[in-house]
Write a protein that holds these residues in place. Structure first.
Motif, PDB file in Angstrom:
ATOM      1  N   THR A 168      36.458  38.987  30.602  1.00  0.00           N
ATOM      2  CA  THR A 168      35.375  38.018  30.799  1.00  0.00           C
ATOM      3  C   THR A 168      34.023  38.686  30.549  1.00  0.00           C
ATOM      4  OG1 THR A 168      36.749  36.975  32.475  1.00  0.00           O
ATOM      5  CG2 THR A 168      34.417  36.331  32.441  1.00  0.00           C
ATOM      6  N   ILE A 213      32.128  41.653  36.646  1.00  0.00           N
ATOM      7  CA  ILE A 213      32.492  43.024  36.991  1.00  0.00           C
ATOM      8  C   ILE A 213      32.185  43.222  38.471  1.00  0.00           C
ATOM      9  CG2 ILE A 213      31.708  45.420  36.632  1.00  0.00           C
ATOM     10  CD1 ILE A 213      33.467  44.525  34.416  1.00  0.00           C
ATOM     11  N   HIS A 214      32.891  44.075  39.114  1.00  0.00           N
ATOM     12  CA  HIS A 214      32.683  44.352  40.542  1.00  0.00           C
ATOM     13  C   HIS A 214      31.212  44.444  40.901  1.00  0.00           C
ATOM     14  CE1 HIS A 214      36.551  46.141  42.315  1.00  0.00           C
ATOM     15  NE2 HIS A 214      36.815  45.117  41.565  1.00  0.00           N
ATOM     16  N   ASN A 239      36.082  50.143  36.936  1.00  0.00           N
ATOM     17  CA  ASN A 239      34.674  50.268  37.314  1.00  0.00           C
ATOM     18  C   ASN A 239      34.224  51.713  37.510  1.00  0.00           C
ATOM     19  OD1 ASN A 239      34.151  47.381  37.533  1.00  0.00           O
ATOM     20  ND2 ASN A 239      35.664  47.525  39.171  1.00  0.00           N
ATOM     21  N   ASP A 290      43.985  41.214  37.630  1.00  0.00           N
ATOM     22  CA  ASP A 290      42.614  40.853  38.004  1.00  0.00           C
ATOM     23  C   ASP A 290      41.593  41.699  37.237  1.00  0.00           C
ATOM     24  OD1 ASP A 290      43.666  39.036  39.687  1.00  0.00           O
ATOM     25  OD2 ASP A 290      43.361  40.206  41.532  1.00  0.00           O
ATOM     26  N   GLU A 312      38.789  40.418  34.567  1.00  0.00           N
ATOM     27  CA  GLU A 312      37.375  40.747  34.788  1.00  0.00           C
ATOM     28  C   GLU A 312      36.758  41.376  33.541  1.00  0.00           C
ATOM     29  OE1 GLU A 312      35.611  43.171  38.249  1.00  0.00           O
ATOM     30  OE2 GLU A 312      37.695  42.769  38.788  1.00  0.00           O
ATOM     31  N   CYS A 313      37.450  42.370  32.999  1.00  0.00           N
ATOM     32  CA  CYS A 313      36.903  43.094  31.841  1.00  0.00           C
ATOM     33  C   CYS A 313      36.822  42.189  30.621  1.00  0.00           C
ATOM     34  CB  CYS A 313      37.763  44.318  31.524  1.00  0.00           C
ATOM     35  SG  CYS A 313      37.646  45.571  32.775  1.00  0.00           S
TER      36      CYS A 313
END
Lengths: 254, 403
Positions: free
Chosen positions: A133, A2-3, A165, A126, A130-131
């Motif tokens: 993962t 996550i960011h 995010n 992307d 991310e989410c």
């Protein structure tokens, strides 16, 4: 991943409910009766209460999905009455009912909401990766939502809340009906979010989850806030906390 | 934000496309059900409709004069003509002609005796034909009316001018000239290629079941919205500031595409499959393109009704029950299941307020009556208004759900 922490405690991502009341049409008693709560920025705040206590109503009012009768609600310094759209943009929601399109795959579900947020195709891809993962469902990316187990469905629910995010996460019983593995993963993920300064509002029946995750809590019953404060103020041990909870709610089923 | 640059709308339209693709069985039902109805009904009704086509020989007769001459005219023409004359009381009753229940209408305005005067100008009566009446029958009815009017005019003159031989003779000659019995003869809009018959079984069945099929989307569409309400996706969408109008609007393009495809497939079945199985072929006439507006308007109305049902129903079971009942009731009174011609007049009046009836009339304007394309525009407008009102109410209802 996550960011990196984009939102920190320095930002005022607190939630404030002041004298909030709501009575459903045709109901004789209010669902919420002049309820006041403050969720400090960056805190993990547990919202405990039996079924029908008003937890989901409070969350829906916060997000402007249900109209309150009176009171003041704000998030991140934005008043619900003045700019509900901006307030909603600050929040990610994992509703009690996961809110998935059953015939869409995991990836497609996430993509719909990412694109609907205005992300470009590449940015959406992307963000979705991310989410997936983060919640460990990337291996099920092409599986339809209606073929997922309860645990995986809740992980997808949480993934959807993480899209974009948001600095405030609102989770309405995200571990109900999930297996131990998914429960652990969700709790660890939320702890990670907390460490990054994300404000968490965590509605649950599960005292042990609230104890593990949250630093503050409120106990709600019959539309009233019976307790609000630090976890240790409600009880220094699990047994003490449970006894306190039952005394305040009269709920033996919790 | 303009509708088609709205990311929420774009994402939801794409989502609808995926959802539809994943349910080929549900989609197939939307096409197979009306196709089977068209085949069965076109073949089953063939004999009944053929008989009806030759049976209808009715002329509507509106006598607003009521004098000896107008009463006498009806008696004399009735005695000579093979057509059946049916007296009606109001101008509104003449609408039956446009709806295919009569082959012609005669309207005698007040003061016929005054207009029988040789110096009077203007037509003595108004005669209108349905396009389905063949040219020889038209000519015969016209001649019967003119001949009998001449006789009555001669009587009128002889009676009125008795005792003045010189002047009377002159007036009699003047009166008996053919232009002395001018009629205002009107044909309903009629095209050179128009069929000279009333609707056959295929012309009855294809538009009727196309319309039914389009309104059948009420069920899958309403259950889809109910499903989204139940699973919490609407709540999640509201979180990204998607308004109820956007959520509903996202359903329109794809379902409109489906209704358009339904119409194309059903017209194809009427044109090629029904005749291959022994039924009458469907002819679209020379204004086939004019079927597009009525098809889109019908689809839009059906989608609007579906969304309204989806908004007010509490569960998928309720939505399918309400949707099914609405669909069947509308079909029953609109001439979908039973041709309107065989219904009692009271039921025909009820049927006239059904959106399905508007849609079927719009199709018949083009396919059967061979009217100019603009003839179906009033029905298109009514359907578009209905669809918009239903969608507005559905959106309003979803907003009100927030308490």
């Amino acid at each position: 991943m996550i960011h990196p922490a984009k939102y920190t405690r320095a930002m005022n991502n607190s939630l404030i409910f002041k004298e909030v009341s709501k009575t459903w049409r045709g109901a004789s008693t209010p669902a919420l009766d002049r309820l006041t709560l403050e969720v400090p920025a960056g805190s993990a705040f547990g919202l405990l209460g039996p079924n029908g206590a008003g937890k989901s109503t409070l969350i829906n009012i916060l997000l402007g999905l249900v109209r309150k009768d009176s009171g003041v609600v704000s998030a991140g310094g934005i008043s619900l009455d003045s700019d509900p759209m901006a307030l909603r943009r600050l929040c990610g929601l994992a509703p009690q009912t996961p809110g998935l399109y059953p015939t869409l795959t995991v990836r497609e579900n996430l993509e719909v909401f990412a694109r609907a947020r205005g992300m470009t195709h590449a940015a959406a891809r992307d963000a979705v990766d991310e989410c997936m993962t983060a919640t460990g469902i990337h291996t099920r990316a092409d599986q339809r939502a209606d073929q997922l187990s309860g645990g995986l469905r809740q992980r997808l629910n949480v993934s959807l809340a993480l899209l974009g995010n948001p600095p405030i996460l609102i989770l309405d019983e995200p571990t109900s009906g999930v297996d131990l593995q998914s429960r652990r993963l969700i709790l660890d993920l939320l702890k990670e979010q907390k460490q990054r300064g994300v404000t968490l509002l965590y509605a649950s029946h599960e005292l042990d989850e609230v104890e593990e995750l949250c630093d503050r809590l409120a106990i709600i019953a019959e539309g009233h806030c019976r307790f609000s404060g630090e976890i240790h103020e409600a009880g220094s041990t699990h047994a003490e906390l449970a006894r306190h909870y039952f005394e305040l709610t009269g709920d033996l089923a919790a | 934000m303009r509708p088609f640059t709205n990311p929420v709308l774009q994402a939801l339209i794409r989502k609808e496309w995926i959802v539809l693709r994943r349910d080929p069985f549900g989609l197939a039902v939307l096409f197979l059900m009306p196709a089977l109805f068209i085949l069965v009904m076109s073949l089953a009704l063939q004999d009944v409709m053929d008989r009806r086509r030759t049976d209808i020989r009715e002329v509507l007769w509106l006598d607003q004069d009521g004098s000896y001459f107008s009463v006498e005219l009806l008696q004399r023409v009735s005695a000579q003509s093979p057509l059946q004359f049916r007296r009606v009381q109001n101008v509104a009753d003449l609408d039956r002609l446009g709806r295919g229940y009569a082959v012609a209408s005669v309207q005698i305005p007040p003061n016929l005796p005054v207009r029988l005067d040789p110096d009077a100008v203007g037509p003595l009566l108004t005669l209108a034909f349905d396009p389905v009446l063949d040219t020889p029958s038209r000519a015969r009815l016209t001649a019967e009316l003119q001949g009998n009017l001449l006789g009555l005019k001669a009587e009128y003159l002889a009676e009125d001018l008795l005792g003045l031989p010189q002047a009377e003779a002159e007036m009699m000659r003047k009166a008996l000239r053919p232009e002395g019995v001018a009629l205002d003869i009107r044909g309903l809009p009629h095209h050179a290629d128009a069929p000279t018959t009333l609707p056959d079984a295929t012309q009855q069945s294809v538009p009727a079941w196309i319309v039914f099929a389009m309104f059948f989307v009420i069920m899958p569409l309403s259950t889809s919205v109910i499903g989204e309400r139940g699973t919490g996706t609407l709540q999640r969408l509201a979180m990204i500031n998607a308004t109820p109008s956007t959520l509903l609007l996202a359903k329109v393009p794809l379902y409109l595409g489906i209704t358009l495809l339904q119409a194309l497939v059903m017209l194809g079945i009427g044109m090629w499959l029904v005749p291959a199985l022994g039924g009458a072929p469907l002819h679209l006439g020379s204004h086939a393109w004019a079927l597009l507006p009525i098809t889109l308007a019908t689809g839009f109305a059906a989608i609007g009704v579906a969304l309204l049902i989806a908004a007010i129903a509490g569960s998928a079971v309720q939505a399918t029950t309400i949707g099914g009942a609405v669909n069947l009731l509308m079909a029953a009174v609109s001439g979908i299941m039973v041709p309107r011609a065989v219904m009692p007049e009271s039921l025909q009046l009820i049927g006239a307020v059904s959106p399905m009836a508007w849609a079927v009339d719009g199709y018949w304007d083009i396919i059967l009556r061979q009217s100019p394309p603009s003839a179906s525009f009033p029905e298109c407008a009514a359907l578009l208004i209905l669809g918009s009102v239903c969608m507005g109410l559905a959106s309003r209802w979803l907003k009100m759900e927030n308490g």
